[in-house]
Design a protein around this motif. Structure first.
Motif, short mmCIF file in Angstrom:
data_model
loop_
_atom_site.label_atom_id
_atom_site.label_comp_id
_atom_site.label_asym_id
_atom_site.label_seq_id
_atom_site.Cartn_x
_atom_site.Cartn_y
_atom_site.Cartn_z
N HIS A 132 0.87 -1.18 0.00
CA HIS A 132 0.00 0.00 0.00
C HIS A 132 0.91 1.23 0.00
O HIS A 132 1.56 1.52 0.99
N LEU A 133 1.00 1.92 -1.14
CA LEU A 133 1.89 3.08 -1.25
C LEU A 133 1.53 4.13 -0.21
O LEU A 133 0.36 4.44 -0.02
N ALA A 134 2.54 4.72 0.43
CA ALA A 134 2.28 5.71 1.47
C ALA A 134 2.73 7.10 1.06
O ALA A 134 2.69 8.02 1.85
N LEU A 135 3.14 7.27 -0.21
CA LEU A 135 3.54 8.62 -0.59
C LEU A 135 2.30 9.42 -0.97
O LEU A 135 1.21 8.87 -1.15
N HIS A 136 2.47 10.73 -1.07
CA HIS A 136 1.33 11.57 -1.42
C HIS A 136 0.85 11.14 -2.80
O HIS A 136 1.64 10.98 -3.73
N PRO A 137 -0.47 10.94 -2.96
CA PRO A 137 -0.94 10.29 -4.18
C PRO A 137 -0.99 11.17 -5.43
O PRO A 137 -1.35 10.70 -6.50
N GLN A 138 -0.62 12.45 -5.31
CA GLN A 138 -0.61 13.31 -6.50
C GLN A 138 0.82 13.53 -6.94
O GLN A 138 1.66 13.95 -6.15
N TRP A 167 3.97 20.29 -17.18
CA TRP A 167 3.53 21.68 -17.05
C TRP A 167 2.01 21.78 -16.92
O TRP A 167 1.28 21.13 -17.64
N GLY A 168 1.59 22.63 -15.97
CA GLY A 168 0.16 22.91 -15.84
C GLY A 168 -0.59 21.80 -15.14
O GLY A 168 -0.05 20.74 -14.82
N VAL A 169 -1.87 22.06 -14.94
CA VAL A 169 -2.70 21.14 -14.17
C VAL A 169 -2.86 19.79 -14.88
O VAL A 169 -3.04 18.76 -14.25
N ALA A 170 -2.75 19.78 -16.21
CA ALA A 170 -2.97 18.54 -16.97
C ALA A 170 -1.91 17.47 -16.66
O ALA A 170 -2.13 16.28 -16.88
N ALA A 171 -0.73 17.90 -16.16
CA ALA A 171 0.35 16.94 -15.87
C ALA A 171 0.24 16.32 -14.47
O ALA A 171 1.06 15.50 -14.08
N LEU A 172 -0.79 16.72 -13.72
CA LEU A 172 -0.98 16.19 -12.37
C LEU A 172 -1.86 14.94 -12.44
O LEU A 172 -2.98 14.99 -12.94
N LEU A 173 -1.34 13.81 -11.97
CA LEU A 173 -2.13 12.58 -11.91
C LEU A 173 -2.31 12.18 -10.45
O LEU A 173 -1.41 12.38 -9.62
N THR A 174 -3.46 11.60 -10.14
CA THR A 174 -3.76 11.17 -8.77
C THR A 174 -3.89 9.65 -8.76
O THR A 174 -4.64 9.08 -9.55
N LEU A 175 -3.12 9.01 -7.88
CA LEU A 175 -3.21 7.55 -7.70
C LEU A 175 -4.30 7.27 -6.67
O LEU A 175 -4.21 7.72 -5.54
N LYS A 181 -5.51 -2.38 -5.34
CA LYS A 181 -5.16 -1.98 -6.71
C LYS A 181 -5.14 -0.45 -6.79
O LYS A 181 -5.62 0.24 -5.89
N TYR A 182 -4.59 0.06 -7.90
CA TYR A 182 -4.49 1.51 -8.09
C TYR A 182 -5.18 1.95 -9.37
O TYR A 182 -5.08 1.29 -10.40
N CYS A 183 -5.89 3.08 -9.29
CA CYS A 183 -6.44 3.72 -10.49
C CYS A 183 -5.66 5.01 -10.73
O CYS A 183 -5.19 5.64 -9.78
N LEU A 184 -5.53 5.41 -11.99
CA LEU A 184 -4.90 6.68 -12.35
C LEU A 184 -6.00 7.66 -12.72
O LEU A 184 -6.77 7.43 -13.66
N LYS A 185 -6.07 8.77 -11.96
CA LYS A 185 -7.15 9.74 -12.14
C LYS A 185 -6.57 11.04 -12.71
O LYS A 185 -5.55 11.54 -12.22
N THR A 186 -7.22 11.59 -13.73
CA THR A 186 -6.76 12.84 -14.35
C THR A 186 -7.30 14.04 -13.58
O THR A 186 -8.17 13.89 -12.72
#
Length: 490
Positions: A132-138, A167-175, A181-186
C-alpha cells in the motif's frame, strides 16, 4: 536526472499481511509486529536499494532503523545501517503481492500479529505481503524509456506521454488506492482504463496492480498486460507485454506548485514580451505560469518558466528569466501577507511593479506596488496529508479528521487571493465559533494558503490562525504558530 530537475519520490509504503494487518515498527524496543488495522506513521516503510546489487533492498522503518533477520529466522528492526542481515530480495507474485526473502539465509519473512519470523523455506499465504503506497498520491508520471511526462490531452481524450517538462494542471495525476489496486485519475476526475480511454467511473478495467522493478513502477492491468506509451504521442494504454521491460517502467516524481502572479496593476507577471519580467498581460498562458521550487534548507524558492529557465536578479534590480542553473541570484524569499505576497530578491530588495509594468527588485519596504496576488493553479483537486495522516470527512459529524490512512479529495477554488475549499458533497469548509473546522458550509469561506516548505503548505482561516491536527486527529483552526501539526503535504 530528468529535464525538470525533480527527483523520483522515495518509495514509501505499508505492507499488509494475509490477515489484512500492517507490518508495524514499534517505538519501544525496536520490536516489529503485524497487528495494526490501518496505515499510520509506524506502519510506513521506505525502500532503499543496494548500490552494487539493484536486486537487493533494505526496508527502513519510521525510526530510521532497518528490518533484519538472523540465521534462526528471528526478526528485529534495530540495525542502523545496511548490514548483511538487512539484505532482502523481493519475489513478486502474479497478484502483485510480495514475498520477502533474506538474501543471506534464503528464508521467507511472514507470520501474523506478534509471531513474525523469517524462517519459511516455501512461500505460503502467510509469507505474502500486499503493498500500500504511502507517498502523497498526487504526482507527475515519467516514462523511463521515453524520458517524457504524462499529461491529460483534452482534445484527444487520452493521457499522452510527450511532455519535456510536466507543465500545468494537466500533468498532475492522482493515484487512487482501491482494494489493493491503483487507479490513475486525471485532473478532470476521469479514470484511465487499460484500452487508453478515460472513464468517469472506476471499474475492473481501470484497476492496476503496482509492481516494482529496479526501483521503478509498472502498472499491470486485469488481463495481466502492462501500461506503456504507444505511438508518436505516447498514448498511455496496455500493450501486449506480459512482462515489464523498459517501455513499461515509470517514475513518480513530486509535483511542484505552479503559480501565476497578479501585480498591483491587475495584470499578470509574464515573459511573453521577452526575457525580462513585466506585469502587462491580461490572460493566463504558459508564459504567465511559473513553477515554485522551494529549497529544503533555506526555505527560499526559485521561479521556473515553462521553457525551463529560472528568474534571476540582473544589473540595476532587473529580473530576467534567463538562468539555466540555480545560484544565489535565482533564490527569492516569499513573505505571506494574508491574501497577498511580497517577494524579496538576493539583493535584499523587494520586487515592485513600475508604472509601465516593468518588474524590478529595488524597494526597501512593502507598499501597494510591492504586493502580488499568488494563485496556485495545479491543485484543483486537493489531498492533504499531515504528520499523523490524511484529512478526511469525519464519519459521524460535520468536522474533519486529520489522522486517517485514507484520504478524501477536496476541490480548491481561487477567489481574489483567497481560496474556498469544497468537499465531495459540494459543501464548504469553515471554522466554527469553537475553533473546529467544519465541512458542511452552505456558503464559501475564505482561507489563505502559504507555500512555506518544499512539498508542504499551511492554511490560515479568516481568524488569522493556522489549521492544525490536534492530538485526537481533529482538524482545528486555532494554530497560533507554524508548528509541524500545521504543515500539510499537498
Amino acid at each position: 536526472m530528468p529535464a525538470n530537475g525533480n527527483r523520483p519520490l522515495k518509495l514509501q509504503f505499508g505492507l499488509i499481511n494475509h490477515e489484512g494487518r500492517y507490518l508495524t515498527a514499534e517505538s519501544f524496543g525496536f520490536k516489529v509486529n503485524a497487528s495494526a488495522p490501518s496505515l499510520k506513521k509506524k506502519q510506513i516503510w521506505t525502500l532503499e536499494q543496494d548500490f552494487q546489487d539493484t536486486q537487493v533492498v533494505y526496508l527502513r522503518s519510521h525510526l530510521g532503523r532497518y528490518l533484519a533477520s538472523d540465521k534462526d529466522g528471528k526478526v528485529t528492526c534495530e540495525a542502523d545501517g545496511h548490514n548483511s542481515d538487512c539484505r532482502f530480495l523481493i519475489v513478486a507474485q502474479s497478484d502483485g503481492r510480495w514475498a520477502l526473502q533474506s538474501e543471506q539465509y534464503l528464508r521467507f519473512f511472514g507470520g501474523s500479529r506478534d509471531y513474525l519470523s523469517c524462517f519459511a523455506q516455501l512461500i505460503t499465504d502467510a509469507e505474502l505481503w500486499a503493498v500500500h503506497l504511502a507517498l502523497h498520491p498526487q504526482a507527475n508520471l515519467l516514462s523511463v524509456a521515453r524520458k517524457r511526462y504524462a499529461h491529460l490531452s483534452m482534445e484527444d481524450g487520452e493521457i499522452a506521454v510527450d511532455l519535456n517538462i510536466p507543465w500545468g494542471v494537466a500533468a498532475l495525476l492522482t493515484l487512487v488506492y482501491v482494494d489493493g489496486k491503483y487507479c490513475l485519475k486525471t485532473c478532470d476526475s476521469r479514470f484511465l482504463s487499460n484500452d487508453g480511454k478515460l472513464l468517469t467511473q472506476s471499474s475492473r478495467a481501470t484497476a492496476f496492480t503496482l509492481e516494482l522493478k529496479c526501483g521503478k513502477l509498472a502498472f499491470k492491468d486485469c488481463e495481466g498486460k502492462y501500461l506503456s506509451p504507444m505511438g508518436p504521442t505516447g498514448t498511455l494504454r496496455s500493450g501486449r507485454c506480459s512482462k515489464p521491460g523498459k517501455d513499461e517502467l515509470f517514475d513518480l516524481e513530486e509535483s511542484h506548485p505552479q503559480v501565476v502572479l497578479i501585480s498591483a496593476n491587475g495584470r499578470y507577471v509574464s515573459i511573453r514580451q521577452g526575457v525580462s519580467l513585466a506585469a502587462n498581460q491580461e490572460d493566463e498562458t504558459d508564459m504567465e505560469t511559473f513553477q515554485m521550487e522551494i529549497d529544503k534548507e533555506t526555505k527560499k524558492c526559485t521561479f521556473r518558466s515553462s521553457q525551463g529557465n529560472y528568474w534571476a536578479l540582473v544589473a540595476h534590480g532587473g529580473i530576467q528569466s534567463t538562468a539555466t542553473e540555480v545560484s544565489s541570484d535565482t533564490m527569492f524569499s516569499v513573505e505571506w501577507l494574508g491574501h497577498k505576497v511580497a517577494v524579496k530578491a538576493s539583493n535584499g530588495k523587494y520586487i515592485c511593479t513600475k508604472k509601465n509594468g516593468q518588474i524590478l527588485a529595488v524597494s526597501d519596504s512593502i507598499g501597494e506596488d510591492e504586493q502580488l496576488t499568488l494563485k496556485l493553479i495545479n491543485r484543483p483537486m486537493l489531498i492533504l496529508r499531515g504528520e499523523n495522516g490524511f484529512i478526511c470527512h469525519h464519519k459521524n459529524s460535520n468536522t474533519l479528521d486529520g489522522s486517517r490512512s485514507v484520504y478524501d479529495i477536496f476541490t480548491l477554488q481561487f477567489c481574489n487571493g483567497a481560496y474556498n475549499i469544497k468537499g465531495v458533497d459540494g459543501r464548504f469548509w469553515y471554522v466554527n465559533s469553537a475553533g473546529l473546522v467544519c465541512s458542511d458550509g452552505e456558503t464559501p469561506e475564505d482561507f489563505s494558503l502559504e507555500l512555506v516548505e518544499r512539498g508542504r503548505l499551511a492554511i490560515r482561516g479568516k481568524n488569522g490562525n493556522y489549521l492544525r491536527g490536534d492530538q485526537g486527529g481533529t482538524l482545528k483552526g486555532d494554530g497560533l504558530s507554524l508548528s509541524s501539526s500545521a504543515l500539510w503535504e499537498y
